[in-house]
Design a protein around this motif. Sequence first.
Motif, PDB file in Angstrom:
ATOM      1  N   ARG A   1     -43.548  24.623   8.790  1.00 37.94           N
ATOM      2  CA  ARG A   1     -43.195  26.045   8.734  1.00 37.94           C
ATOM      3  C   ARG A   1     -42.696  26.575  10.082  1.00 37.94           C
ATOM      4  O   ARG A   1     -43.157  26.141  11.142  1.00 37.94           O
ATOM      5  N   ASP A   2     -41.745  27.483   9.990  1.00 42.79           N
ATOM      6  CA  ASP A   2     -41.201  28.222  11.133  1.00 42.79           C
ATOM      7  C   ASP A   2     -40.403  27.371  12.107  1.00 42.79           C
ATOM      8  O   ASP A   2     -40.004  27.860  13.175  1.00 42.79           O
ATOM      9  N   ARG A   3     -40.138  26.128  11.772  1.00 42.30           N
ATOM     10  CA  ARG A   3     -39.269  25.321  12.622  1.00 42.30           C
ATOM     11  C   ARG A   3     -37.807  25.549  12.223  1.00 42.30           C
ATOM     12  O   ARG A   3     -37.518  26.073  11.153  1.00 42.30           O
ATOM     13  N   PRO A   4     -36.865  25.120  13.059  1.00 45.39           N
ATOM     14  CA  PRO A   4     -35.452  25.214  12.679  1.00 45.39           C
ATOM     15  C   PRO A   4     -35.135  24.200  11.573  1.00 45.39           C
ATOM     16  O   PRO A   4     -35.273  22.991  11.789  1.00 45.39           O
ATOM     17  N   PHE A   5     -34.777  24.695  10.398  1.00 45.49           N
ATOM     18  CA  PHE A   5     -34.491  23.846   9.246  1.00 45.49           C
ATOM     19  C   PHE A   5     -32.995  23.606   9.112  1.00 45.49           C
ATOM     20  O   PHE A   5     -32.175  24.488   9.383  1.00 45.49           O
ATOM     21  N   GLY A   6     -32.667  22.419   8.616  1.00 42.70           N
ATOM     22  CA  GLY A   6     -31.348  22.151   8.095  1.00 42.70           C
ATOM     23  C   GLY A   6     -31.493  21.744   6.638  1.00 42.70           C
ATOM     24  O   GLY A   6     -32.533  21.221   6.236  1.00 42.70           O
ATOM     25  N   VAL A   7     -30.483  22.015   5.851  1.00 41.89           N
ATOM     26  CA  VAL A   7     -30.439  21.553   4.468  1.00 41.89           C
ATOM     27  C   VAL A   7     -29.115  20.832   4.272  1.00 41.89           C
ATOM     28  O   VAL A   7     -28.049  21.410   4.519  1.00 41.89           O
ATOM     29  N   LEU A   8     -29.176  19.578   3.857  1.00 46.22           N
ATOM     30  CA  LEU A   8     -27.974  18.781   3.651  1.00 46.22           C
ATOM     31  C   LEU A   8     -27.548  18.903   2.195  1.00 46.22           C
ATOM     32  O   LEU A   8     -28.291  18.523   1.286  1.00 46.22           O
ATOM     33  N   ALA A   9     -26.354  19.418   1.962  1.00 45.92           N
ATOM     34  CA  ALA A   9     -25.862  19.561   0.593  1.00 45.92           C
ATOM     35  C   ALA A   9     -25.521  18.191   0.029  1.00 45.92           C
ATOM     36  O   ALA A   9     -24.808  17.403   0.657  1.00 45.92           O
ATOM     37  N   THR A  10     -26.045  17.914  -1.155  1.00 43.67           N
ATOM     38  CA  THR A  10     -25.661  16.707  -1.884  1.00 43.67           C
ATOM     39  C   THR A  10     -24.911  17.080  -3.156  1.00 43.67           C
ATOM     40  O   THR A  10     -24.534  16.215  -3.937  1.00 43.67           O
ATOM     41  N   GLY A  11     -24.707  18.374  -3.357  1.00 41.93           N
ATOM     42  CA  GLY A  11     -23.975  18.907  -4.505  1.00 41.93           C
ATOM     43  C   GLY A  11     -24.113  20.413  -4.501  1.00 41.93           C
ATOM     44  O   GLY A  11     -24.893  20.977  -3.727  1.00 41.93           O
ATOM     45  N   PRO A  12     -23.369  21.106  -5.355  1.00 46.43           N
ATOM     46  CA  PRO A  12     -23.443  22.570  -5.383  1.00 46.43           C
ATOM     47  C   PRO A  12     -24.857  23.093  -5.634  1.00 46.43           C
ATOM     48  O   PRO A  12     -25.214  24.179  -5.155  1.00 46.43           O
ATOM     49  N   ALA A  13     -25.683  22.343  -6.377  1.00 45.75           N
ATOM     50  CA  ALA A  13     -27.039  22.795  -6.674  1.00 45.75           C
ATOM     51  C   ALA A  13     -27.927  22.824  -5.433  1.00 45.75           C
ATOM     52  O   ALA A  13     -29.013  23.411  -5.463  1.00 45.75           O
ATOM     53  N   SER A  14     -27.477  22.216  -4.344  1.00 48.97           N
ATOM     54  CA  SER A  14     -28.273  22.225  -3.110  1.00 48.97           C
ATOM     55  C   SER A  14     -28.426  23.628  -2.536  1.00 48.97           C
ATOM     56  O   SER A  14     -29.321  23.868  -1.713  1.00 48.97           O
ATOM     57  N   ALA A  15     -27.557  24.553  -2.944  1.00 52.89           N
ATOM     58  CA  ALA A  15     -27.713  25.933  -2.490  1.00 52.89           C
ATOM     59  C   ALA A  15     -29.074  26.475  -2.904  1.00 52.89           C
ATOM     60  O   ALA A  15     -29.700  27.246  -2.162  1.00 52.89           O
ATOM     61  N   HIS A  16     -29.544  26.062  -4.066  1.00 54.18           N
ATOM     62  CA  HIS A  16     -30.871  26.498  -4.526  1.00 54.18           C
ATOM     63  C   HIS A  16     -31.953  25.977  -3.585  1.00 54.18           C
ATOM     64  O   HIS A  16     -32.896  26.707  -3.250  1.00 54.18           O
ATOM     65  N   GLN A  17     -31.829  24.743  -3.124  1.00 61.73           N
ATOM     66  CA  GLN A  17     -32.810  24.187  -2.190  1.00 61.73           C
ATOM     67  C   GLN A  17     -32.790  24.955  -0.873  1.00 61.73           C
ATOM     68  O   GLN A  17     -33.854  25.240  -0.297  1.00 61.73           O
ATOM     69  N   ALA A  18     -31.604  25.307  -0.396  1.00 60.06           N
ATOM     70  CA  ALA A  18     -31.505  26.076   0.849  1.00 60.06           C
ATOM     71  C   ALA A  18     -32.188  27.428   0.707  1.00 60.06           C
ATOM     72  O   ALA A  18     -32.844  27.912   1.640  1.00 60.06           O
ATOM     73  N   LEU A  19     -32.048  28.032  -0.454  1.00 59.60           N
ATOM     74  CA  LEU A  19     -32.723  29.319  -0.692  1.00 59.60           C
ATOM     75  C   LEU A  19     -34.235  29.129  -0.745  1.00 59.60           C
ATOM     76  O   LEU A  19     -34.989  29.924  -0.182  1.00 59.60           O
TER      77      LEU A  19
END
Length: 310
Positions: free
Chosen positions: A141-159
């Motif tokens: 928690r509270d660290r700098p996160f990155g989210v790697l897109a593997t498809g358009p649905a990855s936007a949900h993971q980023a949220l």
Amino acid sequence: MTEKYAVVVVGGGTAGLSAALVLGRARHRTLVVDAGEPRNAPAAHMQGYLTRDGMPPAEFLAKGREEITRYGVELVRDRVVEVRKGDGDFTAVLAGGRSVRARRLVVATGLRDELPAVAGVAERFGRDVLHCPFCHGWEVRDRPFGVLATGPASAHQALMVSQWSKDVRFFLHTVAEEELSDEDLRRLAAAGVEVVPGEVAGLVVEDDRLTGVRLADGTTHARSVLFLAPRAVPQTGLLESLGAELHETPFGAYPVVDPTGLTTVPGVWAAGNAIGFAEQVVHAASGGYRAASAIVGDLLMTDLDATARV
């Protein structure tokens, strides 16, 4: 001579061991065949399981194996390579050459996570490259996160991961921004998630810690955690060979099952990640329990009906 069991459980992870525990306590001769490849092996700890929060997965499984032996359940480290339907039973052929017969089967073969081909991802997976915020979000928690897109649905993971950090960058990688919906873009902006175009070339690791994400153009973004969604590869070969009906999902094809885990093949149940991508350890334990209790009732009624016909 082929050995006979009431139930053979294929897979010795959480779902399989949970089913075996219930079956053993119900006095059914049960064999667990375990290839020793649990999905959560890369993780140092498991979270979200009441009374077992933070327990290492290997320790959890070792405890489960110890418990089932108290009730006479047999466990063998091997792999089932073939299952054949017989007249009211099944024959399972093991890689080591052994064949066993069973009146009922529990298939708990799970799935395999196929990671994106980005340098450094496989080596860090389960450490600071993660896939499930419910499993690991509190710990990072509270660290700098990155989210790697593997498809358009990855936007949900980023949220979703923005629940655990307000410093989130969504790396589009090979996904074009035009592939994201207007709703996704609005929500990403509202959540304060920064969208970063450009292909990811690799990770920056210093002193055995993730410190950054490097793009193909040479720019580096300081990040200490990277979330991604692996491609799920369900291990359904045995179920398919038996003729089980599968249904397609965004995360692979899984068997059609009833609430107890009974597949469309009479006498064959499935549990854990064998029935879905999002089955956590606690769900797998519950699924194994449900399948086993249904089998106990099924065997009892089958035997009583046979006796009544005599």
